[in-house]
Design an enzyme around this catalytic site. Structure first.
Site, PDB file in Angstrom:
ATOM      1  N   LEU A  36       0.863  -1.187   0.000  1.00 57.71           N
ATOM      2  CA  LEU A  36       0.000   0.000   0.000  1.00 57.71           C
ATOM      3  C   LEU A  36       0.892   1.227   0.000  1.00 57.71           C
ATOM      4  O   LEU A  36       1.784   1.351   0.849  1.00 57.71           O
ATOM      5  CB  LEU A  36      -0.925   0.004   1.218  1.00 57.71           C
ATOM      6  CG  LEU A  36      -1.996   1.101   1.274  1.00 57.71           C
ATOM      7  CD1 LEU A  36      -3.212   0.621   2.068  1.00 57.71           C
ATOM      8  CD2 LEU A  36      -1.475   2.403   1.880  1.00 57.71           C
ATOM      9  N   SER A  95      -0.895  10.166  -6.603  1.00 57.24           N
ATOM     10  CA  SER A  95      -1.471  10.863  -7.762  1.00 57.24           C
ATOM     11  C   SER A  95      -0.412  11.526  -8.625  1.00 57.24           C
ATOM     12  O   SER A  95      -0.668  11.856  -9.795  1.00 57.24           O
ATOM     13  CB  SER A  95      -2.500  11.907  -7.309  1.00 57.24           C
ATOM     14  OG  SER A  95      -1.883  12.910  -6.521  1.00 57.24           O
ATOM     15  N   SER A  96       0.803  11.731  -8.090  1.00 50.48           N
ATOM     16  CA  SER A  96       1.866  12.387  -8.854  1.00 50.48           C
ATOM     17  C   SER A  96       3.216  12.084  -8.216  1.00 50.48           C
ATOM     18  O   SER A  96       3.301  11.460  -7.151  1.00 50.48           O
ATOM     19  CB  SER A  96       1.641  13.917  -8.896  1.00 50.48           C
ATOM     20  OG  SER A  96       1.710  14.461  -7.589  1.00 50.48           O
ATOM     21  N   GLY A  97       4.275  12.531  -8.892  1.00 50.52           N
ATOM     22  CA  GLY A  97       5.612  12.527  -8.311  1.00 50.52           C
ATOM     23  C   GLY A  97       6.138  11.166  -7.922  1.00 50.52           C
ATOM     24  O   GLY A  97       5.942  10.160  -8.613  1.00 50.52           O
ATOM     25  N   ILE A  98       6.832  11.126  -6.782  1.00 59.91           N
ATOM     26  CA  ILE A  98       7.472   9.893  -6.322  1.00 59.91           C
ATOM     27  C   ILE A  98       6.442   8.801  -6.077  1.00 59.91           C
ATOM     28  O   ILE A  98       6.673   7.632  -6.388  1.00 59.91           O
ATOM     29  CB  ILE A  98       8.300  10.155  -5.044  1.00 59.91           C
ATOM     30  CG1 ILE A  98       9.456  11.100  -5.348  1.00 59.91           C
ATOM     31  CG2 ILE A  98       8.832   8.841  -4.474  1.00 59.91           C
ATOM     32  CD1 ILE A  98      10.237  11.512  -4.112  1.00 59.91           C
ATOM     33  N   GLY A  99       5.302   9.159  -5.518  1.00 52.32           N
ATOM     34  CA  GLY A  99       4.276   8.163  -5.229  1.00 52.32           C
ATOM     35  C   GLY A  99       3.778   7.469  -6.480  1.00 52.32           C
ATOM     36  O   GLY A  99       3.630   6.239  -6.506  1.00 52.32           O
ATOM     37  N   SER A 105      12.856  13.009   3.595  1.00 47.11           N
ATOM     38  CA  SER A 105      13.501  14.031   2.768  1.00 47.11           C
ATOM     39  C   SER A 105      14.872  14.275   3.364  1.00 47.11           C
ATOM     40  O   SER A 105      15.105  13.994   4.549  1.00 47.11           O
ATOM     41  CB  SER A 105      12.677  15.328   2.825  1.00 47.11           C
ATOM     42  OG  SER A 105      13.398  16.424   2.303  1.00 47.11           O
ATOM     43  N   TYR A 160       7.880  22.367   7.463  1.00 51.24           N
ATOM     44  CA  TYR A 160       8.086  21.127   6.709  1.00 51.24           C
ATOM     45  C   TYR A 160       9.229  20.312   7.306  1.00 51.24           C
ATOM     46  O   TYR A 160       9.097  19.102   7.543  1.00 51.24           O
ATOM     47  CB  TYR A 160       8.366  21.464   5.247  1.00 51.24           C
ATOM     48  CG  TYR A 160       8.645  20.257   4.384  1.00 51.24           C
ATOM     49  CD1 TYR A 160       7.629  19.402   4.000  1.00 51.24           C
ATOM     50  CD2 TYR A 160       9.944  19.972   3.953  1.00 51.24           C
ATOM     51  CE1 TYR A 160       7.881  18.295   3.199  1.00 51.24           C
ATOM     52  CE2 TYR A 160      10.206  18.871   3.153  1.00 51.24           C
ATOM     53  CZ  TYR A 160       9.177  18.041   2.783  1.00 51.24           C
ATOM     54  OH  TYR A 160       9.432  16.946   1.995  1.00 51.24           O
TER      55      TYR A 160
END
Length: 281
Positions: A8, A13-17, A141, A154
């Site tokens: 899981l 929806s975008s990027g690394i994922g 990160s 962040y």
């Protein structure tokens, strides 16, 4: 016939994922690709089809700040597949600003998404991962190791995630669950673009911090011009899932290793301050 392993992944929806979902499916995993808004799944499904793995990816709704959606998603996964072998905590949100010009509520929001969302999803998944002797891989990160100007909220959240996972790892290992963190540097993805910054407006609102912020933005724009692709940053995630036993801390590039190494060998903090101080001058 061997049953495929199930992973899981949050924030796909975008990027690394998105790249990680496609890569794990290509590696033979049944991939539960979750996102807060499943109407944004088009890019993922298109990429999955292009790589011939659409049949291995299931899109499900999961909002890491909504505990009910976490529980409902995991219940569906277990009902449909009978097991969960790995969790990849990837969902997150960037935030640029400094505390005097923002507010405590901005910090709370960043912590809710980037830290408490990880905690809640991990807690819910752990009983299933104990049963499968699985893995928790969390995308943090380099900002989870090195504090960076105008990224106070962040980086605070990512520091918290690193501390949480570093503390959890030896405990989880006693029940057969491996824990690792993956630390990307600059990645050419929608993560930063999704900030939707109006740079002129942000600089105007920055008051006395405007010169430092302008220097930081200029430096950041330059660094993202030489960023990794999402696929390059996602590759170590797949390695951490499929290897015999992952290292606890994994950087996604040579630059990230050097950058993080500055902090890990910096007992008095002087090296990091000299490095990041140059970004705002």
């Amino acid at each position: 016939m061997t049953t495929p392993k199930t992973v899981l992944i949050t924030g796909t929806s975008s990027g690394i994922g998105l790249a990680a979902a496609v890569a794990t499916a290509r590696a033979g995993w049944t991939t539960i690709a979750t996102m807060r808004d499943t109407t944004k799944a088009e890019a993922l499904l298109r990429a999955a089809a292009e790589h011939g793995v659409a049949d291995r990816i299931q899109v499900k709704r999961l909002d890491v700040v909504d505990h009910a959606t976490i529980a409902a998603c995991l219940d569906e996964v277990i009902a449909e597949h009978g097991h969960l072998d790995a969790l990849v905590n990837n969902a997150g949100a960037a935030q640029i600003g400094t505390i005097e010009q923002g507010g405590v509520d901005d910090v709370r929001t960043a912590m809710e998404v980037n830290f408490f969302g990880v905690v809640a999803t991990t807690r819910a998944a752990l009983p299933h991962l104990r049963a499968s002797r699985g893995r928790v891989i969390t995308v943090t990160s380099v900002g989870g190791v090195v504090g960076q100007p105008f990224n106070e909220a962040y980086c605070a959240a990512k520091f918290a995630v690193e501390g949480f996972m570093e503390s959890l790892a030896p405990v989880a290992a006693t029940v057969g669950v491996d824990v690792a963190v993956v630390e990307p540097g600059a990645v050419a993805s929608e993560f930063v673009a999704n900030l939707g910054l109006d740079i002129d407006a942000v600089l105007t609102a920055a008051g006395p911090y405007a010169p430092a912020l302008q220097a930081y933005i200029a430096r950041t724009q330059q660094s993202f011009g030489n960023a990794q692709t999402p696929a390059e940053a996602a590759a170590p995630i797949v390695e951490a899932l499929t290897g015999d036993r992952p290292a606890f801390r994994i950087q996604t590039s040579a630059w990230a290793r050097e950058f993080v190494g500055t902090k890990l060998a910096d007992c008095d903090g002087a090296a990091v301050q000299a490095l990041t101080g140059a970004w705002v001058r």
